[in-house]
Design an enzyme around this catalytic site. Structure first.
Site, PDB file in Angstrom:
ATOM      1  N   SER A 117       0.855  -1.189   0.000  1.00 34.27           N
ATOM      2  CA  SER A 117       0.000   0.000   0.000  1.00 34.27           C
ATOM      3  C   SER A 117       0.894   1.242   0.000  1.00 34.27           C
ATOM      4  CB  SER A 117      -0.955  -0.022   1.194  1.00 34.27           C
ATOM      5  OG  SER A 117      -1.889   1.023   1.105  1.00 34.27           O
ATOM      6  N   THR A 118       0.792   2.076   1.019  1.00 39.86           N
ATOM      7  CA  THR A 118       1.547   3.332   1.048  1.00 39.86           C
ATOM      8  C   THR A 118       3.046   3.082   0.881  1.00 39.86           C
ATOM      9  OG1 THR A 118      -0.090   4.140   2.624  1.00 39.86           O
ATOM     10  CG2 THR A 118       1.885   5.473   2.330  1.00 39.86           C
ATOM     11  N   MET A 134      -0.087   1.112   5.148  1.00 38.02           N
ATOM     12  CA  MET A 134      -0.847   1.452   6.347  1.00 38.02           C
ATOM     13  C   MET A 134      -2.001   0.468   6.514  1.00 38.02           C
ATOM     14  SD  MET A 134      -0.742   3.861   8.675  1.00 38.02           S
ATOM     15  CE  MET A 134      -1.748   4.407  10.053  1.00 38.02           C
ATOM     16  N   HIS A 151      -2.476  -1.017  -3.536  1.00 39.49           N
ATOM     17  CA  HIS A 151      -3.612  -0.110  -3.363  1.00 39.49           C
ATOM     18  C   HIS A 151      -3.343   1.129  -4.219  1.00 39.49           C
ATOM     19  CE1 HIS A 151      -4.192  -2.006   0.885  1.00 39.49           C
ATOM     20  NE2 HIS A 151      -4.696  -2.769  -0.072  1.00 39.49           N
ATOM     21  N   ASP A 182      -4.497  -4.793   5.849  1.00 40.07           N
ATOM     22  CA  ASP A 182      -4.855  -5.614   4.689  1.00 40.07           C
ATOM     23  C   ASP A 182      -3.690  -6.539   4.337  1.00 40.07           C
ATOM     24  OD1 ASP A 182      -6.425  -6.540   2.575  1.00 40.07           O
ATOM     25  OD2 ASP A 182      -5.614  -5.071   1.176  1.00 40.07           O
TER      26      ASP A 182
END
Length: 349
Positions: free
Chosen positions: A171-172, A290, A197, A293
């Site tokens: 993600s991030t 973050m 993401h 998930d």
């Protein structure tokens, strides 16, 4: 009385209207405060020194100096999480390479729904960025030679490669982390499926960018794709992606669906499907991001006998998803980002 200090944000954009839209929109969240606004990088530099914000939102196309050059010059001197707010172009990936932690596409200003969705996403990303570490830009990876991963003393047969599967979630900060792993891998790898993401359209751009830099063939995943050796499939930014075993082949299912853990695509959806389809033949990799998930999905893989890797805290932009997985006992090996490609190859032996 507030129990939590507000996240102080600097908004940098050459459009007065857009600065106002962003400032009003994100200020609607009680945990976010617009500390200052600037119309170009030189104004932004002065405001940075004056207000010391926690997060900076930065446009790419600006007068006097573009946002990418500004980020490259800024971060070595002032380590602040930067979210790039840009049109739908590949320049966002250049900004991520320069050290930005996240990005969001500018909305259609004539569509209230588009603007509202943009502001909602931006608020979430500001809160994530406030927890981010500023790391040195990832250096271009050197491909590891195919001789680096013998299987039982010889290079893996086509059948061995066909049976194995690698799944990666992030993600991030994940676009640069994924690129650093994929770009270091040799072309004779098992099929790889990636969930990052990322907004729609950008997932296609990301896959095309990876395809140009990697020894592997990279494409955005489509429903019905067969996962074959030497290929990498990137989940579309608005589809849930799962893998099924049909006979002796792995096939992708890409479908619109509800968000899982707040995301579509979701890492858990992919990992849990891989656990069912391939079990111990899988290697699962969970990178920076973050939230949580992918943690349960990685645990499902490990319980099936699969190898699992989690990125370590020191090299994660946000040590959220890998930490959640580690605390669940889902991570077999925790590793720094530069060490993950060789660890992957060793697990294939």
């Amino acid at each position: 009385m507030k129990n939590t200090r507000s996240i102080r944000v600097l908004v940098v954009d050459d459009s007065l209207l857009f600065r106002e839209v962003i400032s009003r929109g994100i200020s609607s969240d009680p945990l976010i405060e617009v500390a200052a606004r600037a119309g170009d990088p030189f104004e932004a530099r002065d405001e940075l020194l004056r207000v010391r914000p926690d997060v900076m939102l930065c446009d790419v196309q600006m007068p006097k100096m573009n946002g990418i050059e500004f980020i490259r010059r800024l971060l070595p001197q002032y380590a602040i999480p930067v979210i790039v707010v840009s049109g739908v172009t590949e320049t966002v990936f250049e900004a991520m390479n320069a050290g930005a932690v996240d990005f969001e596409a500018k909305p259609d200003m004539n569509s209230p729904g588009s603007v509202q969705h943009f502001l909602e996403q931006l608020i979430v990303k500001i809160k994530n960025a406030a927890h981010a570490k500023i790391l040195a830009p990832v250096q271009p990876a050197m491909t590891i030679g195919t001789s680096a991963w013998p299987v039982n003393g010889t290079k893996g047969s086509a059948l061995t490669l066909k049976e194995r599967l690698i799944v990666i979630g992030a993600s991030t900060g994940g676009t640069e982390a994924i690129a650093s792993v994929i770009n270091a891998l040799p072309p004779d790898m098992p099929g790889i499926i990636v969930v990052q993401h990322i907004p729609p359209v950008f997932s296609r751009m990301f896959s095309e960018r990876l395809n140009l830099s990697s020894a592997l063939t990279v494409k955005e995943a489509e429903d019905g794709d067969l996962v074959t050796p030497g290929k990498v499939f990137v989940a579309p930014g608005d589809k849930q992606v799962s893998v099924q075993r049909i006979g002796g082949q792995y096939r992708l299912e890409c479908a619109s669906g509800a968000k899982v853990n707040g995301h579509c695509p979701s890492v858990d959806v992919l990992f849990e499907s891989a656990a069912k389809a391939a079990g111990a033949q899988v290697i699962g990799v969970l990178l920076t991001g973050m939230g949580y998930d992918g943690a349960k999905g990685l645990l499902a893989l490990r319980r099936k006998g699969a190898h699992t890797i989690g990125q370590d805290e020191a090299t994660s932009v946000v040590y959220g998803m890998p930490k959640a997985a580690y605390e669940l006992g889902a991570v077999e090996k925790q590793a720094a980002l530069p060490a993950i490609p060789r660890l992957l190859l060793s697990m294939l032996q």
